[in-house]
Design a protein around this motif. Structure first.
Motif, mmCIF file in Angstrom:
data_model
loop_
_atom_site.group_PDB
_atom_site.id
_atom_site.type_symbol
_atom_site.label_atom_id
_atom_site.label_comp_id
_atom_site.label_asym_id
_atom_site.label_seq_id
_atom_site.Cartn_x
_atom_site.Cartn_y
_atom_site.Cartn_z
ATOM 1 N N UNK A 1 0.028 5.512 2.740
ATOM 2 C CA UNK A 1 1.483 5.447 3.503
ATOM 3 C C UNK A 1 1.830 6.893 3.836
ATOM 4 N N UNK A 2 1.915 7.908 2.896
ATOM 5 C CA UNK A 2 2.156 9.337 3.354
ATOM 6 C C UNK A 2 1.230 9.817 4.092
ATOM 7 N N UNK A 3 -0.271 9.621 3.961
ATOM 8 C CA UNK A 3 -1.121 10.036 5.024
ATOM 9 C C UNK A 3 -0.827 9.338 6.375
ATOM 10 N N UNK B 1 9.874 -4.648 -14.856
ATOM 11 C CA UNK B 1 9.083 -5.323 -14.007
ATOM 12 C C UNK B 1 9.832 -4.914 -12.754
ATOM 13 N N UNK B 2 11.119 -4.474 -12.645
ATOM 14 C CA UNK B 2 11.860 -4.113 -11.490
ATOM 15 C C UNK B 2 11.454 -2.659 -11.055
ATOM 16 N N UNK B 3 10.811 -1.778 -11.920
ATOM 17 C CA UNK B 3 10.302 -0.419 -11.628
ATOM 18 C C UNK B 3 8.889 -0.311 -11.310
ATOM 19 N N UNK B 4 8.263 -1.428 -11.275
ATOM 20 C CA UNK B 4 6.815 -1.306 -10.716
ATOM 21 C C UNK B 4 6.702 -0.928 -9.290
ATOM 22 N N UNK B 5 5.663 0.196 -9.220
ATOM 23 C CA UNK B 5 5.587 0.660 -7.795
ATOM 24 C C UNK B 5 5.001 -0.386 -6.806
ATOM 25 N N UNK B 6 4.618 -1.544 -7.236
ATOM 26 C CA UNK B 6 4.064 -2.655 -6.417
ATOM 27 C C UNK B 6 5.081 -3.902 -5.913
ATOM 28 N N UNK B 7 6.220 -3.243 -6.438
ATOM 29 C CA UNK B 7 7.435 -4.113 -6.016
ATOM 30 C C UNK B 7 8.408 -3.869 -4.629
ATOM 31 N N UNK C 1 -4.765 4.079 -9.720
ATOM 32 C CA UNK C 1 -5.511 3.893 -8.333
ATOM 33 C C UNK C 1 -5.212 2.405 -7.870
ATOM 34 N N UNK C 2 -4.219 1.922 -8.378
ATOM 35 C CA UNK C 2 -3.934 0.523 -7.676
ATOM 36 C C UNK C 2 -2.949 0.620 -6.801
ATOM 37 N N UNK C 3 -1.650 0.563 -7.103
ATOM 38 C CA UNK C 3 -0.367 0.649 -6.272
ATOM 39 C C UNK C 3 -0.191 1.910 -5.821
ATOM 40 N N UNK C 4 -0.395 3.011 -6.295
ATOM 41 C CA UNK C 4 -0.004 4.636 -6.330
ATOM 42 C C UNK C 4 -1.129 4.871 -5.085
ATOM 43 N N UNK C 5 -2.406 4.461 -4.792
ATOM 44 C CA UNK C 5 -3.141 4.755 -3.781
ATOM 45 C C UNK C 5 -2.488 4.168 -2.407
ATOM 46 N N UNK C 6 -1.670 3.151 -2.500
ATOM 47 C CA UNK C 6 -1.083 2.396 -1.285
ATOM 48 C C UNK C 6 -0.111 3.489 -0.845
#
Length: 188
Positions: free
Chosen positions: A38-40, A89-95, A29-34
């Motif tokens: 974006x998709x919406x 760290x480089x794979x985090x969806x929040x990067x 629910x943190x970065x994935x929600x973003x």
């Protein structure tokens, strides 16, 4: 959960925080929600760009994001071998690197006009369930590939093989679950 649990290599975390998951139990629910927003947004308010403009922006975005991820991982691995908390760290969806690649893919896919058919609709209905369970089968496919003696294959062959295995098993499981009216509700 309030007391934490053993994370990677004994790292303790409150509410599920560990090396690979700094977001704890709110991981999805943190970065994935973003990215869902974006998709919406791209679906509801599509960019009025020509294909030339779309590709001239999205291809460099994707290549920059990929280069930062790829070469950053190699550099991090060189300086911090075996320290998985630093490697991931480089794979985090929040990067920003992951955002650049995701934005590029979402933008291109949102421009595609694919005619819906019965098979595509059935597959699309299973994708949420596949998303929910695929992570488990990624590790299983890695173990399976090594178990049957294919562990020595080059990574460029092993990774797509494992991805196909994990996707196929996930899709088969979700399809089986979709046949039951009780389990169907949790995956679709």
């Amino acid at each position: 959960p309030a007391l934490g649990y053993e994370g990677n290599y004994g790292n303790m975390g409150i509410l599920g925080v560990c090396d690979w998951n700094p977001y704890g139990m709110f991981y999805n629910f943190s970065g994935f929600l973003g990215y869902m927003v974006l998709a919406h947004y791209l679906t509801k308010y599509p960019l009025a760009w020509s294909w030339k403009k779309t590709l001239s922006i999205t291809i460099p975005f994707f290549l920059i994001g990929f280069a930062v991820t790829f070469f950053g991982f190699l550099e991090t691995q060189k300086h911090f071998p075996g320290q998985y908390s630093k490697l991931e760290v480089l794979w985090y969806f929040s990067g920003i690197n992951v955002f650049l690649m995701t934005f590029a893919i979402f933008t291109i896919v949102s421009r595609l006009r694919i005619k819906a058919g019965p098979v595509l609709s059935k597959v699309a209905a299973l994708t949420f369930g596949v998303y929910l369970c695929h992570f488990f089968f990624v590790q299983c496919s890695y173990d399976f590939v090594n178990f049957i003696g294919l562990g020595g294959l080059p990574s460029a062959v092993k990774i797509p093989l494992m991805a196909c295995l994990a996707s196929a098993v996930s899709a088969a499981l979700v399809w089986l679950l979709s046949l039951n009216r009780w389990t169907r509700k949790s995956i679709m």
